[in-house]
Motif scaffolding. Structure first.
Motif, PDB file in Angstrom:
ATOM      1  N   TRP A 171       0.829  -1.199   0.000  1.00 35.78           N
ATOM      2  CA  TRP A 171       0.000   0.000   0.000  1.00 35.78           C
ATOM      3  C   TRP A 171       0.865   1.251   0.000  1.00 35.78           C
ATOM      4  O   TRP A 171       0.630   2.187  -0.775  1.00 35.78           O
ATOM      5  N   VAL A 172       1.909   1.257   0.848  1.00 41.77           N
ATOM      6  CA  VAL A 172       2.821   2.415   0.885  1.00 41.77           C
ATOM      7  C   VAL A 172       3.489   2.593  -0.479  1.00 41.77           C
ATOM      8  O   VAL A 172       3.558   3.704  -1.018  1.00 41.77           O
ATOM      9  N   THR A 211       8.708   0.898   1.936  1.00 47.00           N
ATOM     10  CA  THR A 211       8.373   0.379   0.606  1.00 47.00           C
ATOM     11  C   THR A 211       8.759  -1.098   0.523  1.00 47.00           C
ATOM     12  O   THR A 211       9.435  -1.624   1.405  1.00 47.00           O
ATOM     13  N   LEU A 241       1.401   8.923  -6.278  1.00 47.39           N
ATOM     14  CA  LEU A 241       1.537  10.349  -5.981  1.00 47.39           C
ATOM     15  C   LEU A 241       2.720  10.954  -6.725  1.00 47.39           C
ATOM     16  O   LEU A 241       2.605  11.990  -7.376  1.00 47.39           O
ATOM     17  N   THR A 253       6.426   4.726   5.996  1.00 44.60           N
ATOM     18  CA  THR A 253       7.014   4.984   4.668  1.00 44.60           C
ATOM     19  C   THR A 253       7.826   3.779   4.187  1.00 44.60           C
ATOM     20  O   THR A 253       8.731   3.934   3.375  1.00 44.60           O
ATOM     21  N   LYS A 305       0.936   3.963  -3.012  1.00 45.08           N
ATOM     22  CA  LYS A 305       0.636   5.377  -2.746  1.00 45.08           C
ATOM     23  C   LYS A 305       1.790   6.262  -3.209  1.00 45.08           C
ATOM     24  O   LYS A 305       1.596   7.255  -3.906  1.00 45.08           O
TER      25      LYS A 305
END
Lengths: 274, 297
Positions: B78-79, B254, B86, B252, B82
């Motif tokens: 999810w991180v 990844t 972005l 944060t 996102k």
């Protein structure tokens, strides 16, 4: 009409100027701090007018031995780039002219570029320990070829596309062998492209972090790894960190000033049209 | 006569056939050794119980995969998604806008703007990250002092779980927009100028030209640019390592950093290899999907 275009001009300069400021201001701030002594570097609110000092650069170069890390980066980046150019130019020429390997070949080259470095770092870490390549220049050069060689082949393919085939054919009729055609006719015609590919590949190696972090030690640490370790060792040695950051950026910016036109040409042909 | 010509034609062709394989061989051999072999070894490792301190253990079957998928994987995916979405979206909008502005026919100062806007391409992520760590430092950084002048209370840019990802995105945008800008600008410059001229003579507005002339002509370049940037963003590691180490908490972290943490902090090579291989599959699938939509468009 004239009124509208003048308005557009002003707006363009406002936006482009703003964007340039966003890029330049942080860099200027680091540059400024790299010349500040310990007291000034930590001051908030900041002191804008202070007597500049070279202490940070002296500390980074003499005490932390950044000269040798600089040299490591240079050796690895140069060697990788030279090998990639020599092998890659030959392969790119054959793939472009003879479709060697069929339609699979360009895809395979592209696929290697998709590979996340973390996938390769794990096996390399174990293998290098076994065979004694950990903390050596040769080991790091091998790992850098994984992303650099396909990159160079990809770029060079589009450069060779621009060299007219009639040149090859004329040379063949004149009795030149396949290697002669490549070496004496096509290569010189694609020389600007090779220059651009070389510079781009050098920049890629110079800036690489993950492989270098995991596979180098005290002997072969590259600049990015050396800077990152400065942070963890020294907490917040602001001045030294700023000075070393400047030392890492400066050569690339100088290279860039020298080859700006090549870079735009290289990307417009290689990455985009490829 | 025809016979002579035919035989003369055959010999060089045969030479060429042999030569092309000799030309390609070194690259293929090197890539097989440095990419394919380690990859296969890594896939093998992902099915083994292997913790560095204990050495190679038993065959684990799908054990490593099940362990990592049931553990943190949902969060790190999810991180990563996102962050990728972005970064790529913001960078594309900014880069395309700037490229259009830079590509105007009469623009004094163009070479200065280009010069400045290209600088980040040349910087190692480590240097970029350090620069912003200094500026965003909660007590010693200039950013909190500046917003203080405007009456905004100091923020924990990398320490606040609600802010950390946004700050990382900001740093990534600062760093990576240049490359997109360079590619899009090069694409605009390589575009034929006649269609735009013709539309202008026909009285089309700037917006109409952009929507109906420039955009369709630029579409292939835009797609390739997005693809390249997306693949790179999915692999994000350097900035995360330098800025947040995946924190605060796991806000944060990844997929790449997760694999690194498993392998080189927890020393579990089997699980790390499994995560990295899943990442490779994700990147491959997303690339294929995007390539297919490109071909359709």
């Amino acid at each position: 009409m004239i009124g509208e275009s003048r308005w557009v001009q002003w707006a363009s300069h406002l936006i482009l100027g703003g964007a340039s400021a966003v890029i330049l201001l942080p860099l200027l701030w680091v540059l400024r701090t790299s010349f500040a002594d310990k007291v000034v570097a930590y001051q908030i609110p900041p002191d804008l007018f202070f007597a500049p000092t070279l202490d940070n650069y002296r500390e980074v170069l003499l005490r932390f031995d950044f000269g040798s890390f600089f040299l490591n980066s240079l050796i690895v980046a140069m060697a990788t780039t030279l090998i990639a150019l020599m092998l890659g130019a030959l392969a790119a020429y054959a793939i472009d002219r003879f479709r060697t390997g069929g339609p699979v070949m360009p895809l395979a080259i592209l696929a290697t570029q998709m590979m996340p470095p973390i996938v390769l770092v794990i096996p390399f870490f174990l293998i290098f320990k076994q065979v004694g390549l950990a903390d050596t220049h040769v080991g790091l050069i091998i790992t850098y070829l994984t992303f650099n060689l396909p990159y160079v082949v990809w770029l060079m393919m589009s450069f060779f596309k621009r060299v007219p085939r009639e040149l090859d054919e004329a040379a063949l009729i004149d009795g030149a062998g396949p290697f002669g055609v490549f070496w004496r006719i096509v290569l010189p015609a694609a020389l600007p492209g090779i220059g651009a590919a070389g510079v781009l590949s050098f920049v890629l190696c110079w800036n690489e972090f993950l492989f270098a972090l995991m596979l180098t030690g005290q002997q072969t640490k590259t600049l990015p790894v050396a800077i990152s370790s400065l942070v963890t060792q020294q907490g917040t040695a602001i001045g030294a960190v700023c000075a070393s950051t400047m030392l890492a950026i400066a050569p690339m910016v100088l290279v860039y000033f020298a080859i700006r036109k090549l870079l735009v040409a290289g990307l417009s042909l290689g990455a985009v049209k490829g | 006569m025809t016979l002579v010509a035919a035989t003369a034609g055959i010999t060089p062709r045969r030479h060429r056939n042999l030569a092309q394989y000799i030309f390609v061989a070194p690259t293929v051999i090197v890539l097989a050794l440095v990419v394919a072999a380690p990859l296969i070894y890594s896939i093998y490792l992902s099915f083994q119980e292997y913790i560095i301190t204990y050495g190679m253990g038993d065959f684990a079957g799908l054990g490593n995969y099940i362990a990592v998928l049931s553990d943190d994987f949902a969060n790190v995916s999810w991180v990563t998604l996102k962050l990728t979405a972005l970064c790529v979206a913001i960078e594309f909008i900014v880069a395309f806008g700037l490229a259009l502005l830079l590509n105007q026919p009469h623009l004094p100062g163009r070479s200065f703007y280009l010069l400045v806007l290209m600088i980040p391409v040349l910087m190692t992520p480590v240097a970029v990250a350090l620069m912003f760590r200094l500026m965003f430092n909660p007590t010693l950084g200039i950013v909190n002092w500046l917003i203080g002048l405007a009456g905004i209370p100091p923020q924990g840019w990398f320490g606040d779980p609600n802010l950390a990802l946004g700050t990382v995105v900001f740093v990534d945008v600062w760093h990576e927009t240049s490359l997109m800008l360079l590619m899009l600008y090069a694409g605009l410059k390589a575009m034929p100028s006649e269609p735009v001229e013709a539309a202008r003579i026909d009285g089309a507005s700037r917006l109409q030209i952009l929507l109906y002339v420039t955009w369709p002509l630029m579409k292939p370049v835009i797609m390739v640019t997005l693809l390249i940037r997306m693949i790179a963003a999915l692999k994000s590691y350097d900035l995360i390592y330098m800025l947040t180490q995946g924190g605060p908490g796991k806000a944060t972290e990844t997929i790449s950093f997760y694999a690194y943490r498993l392998g080189f902090r927890f020393l579990d090579i089997g699980q790390a290899a499994a995560v990295s291989f899943i990442l490779l599959i994700v990147v491959t699938i997303l690339t294929l999907v995007l390539l297919r939509t490109m071909r359709e468009a």
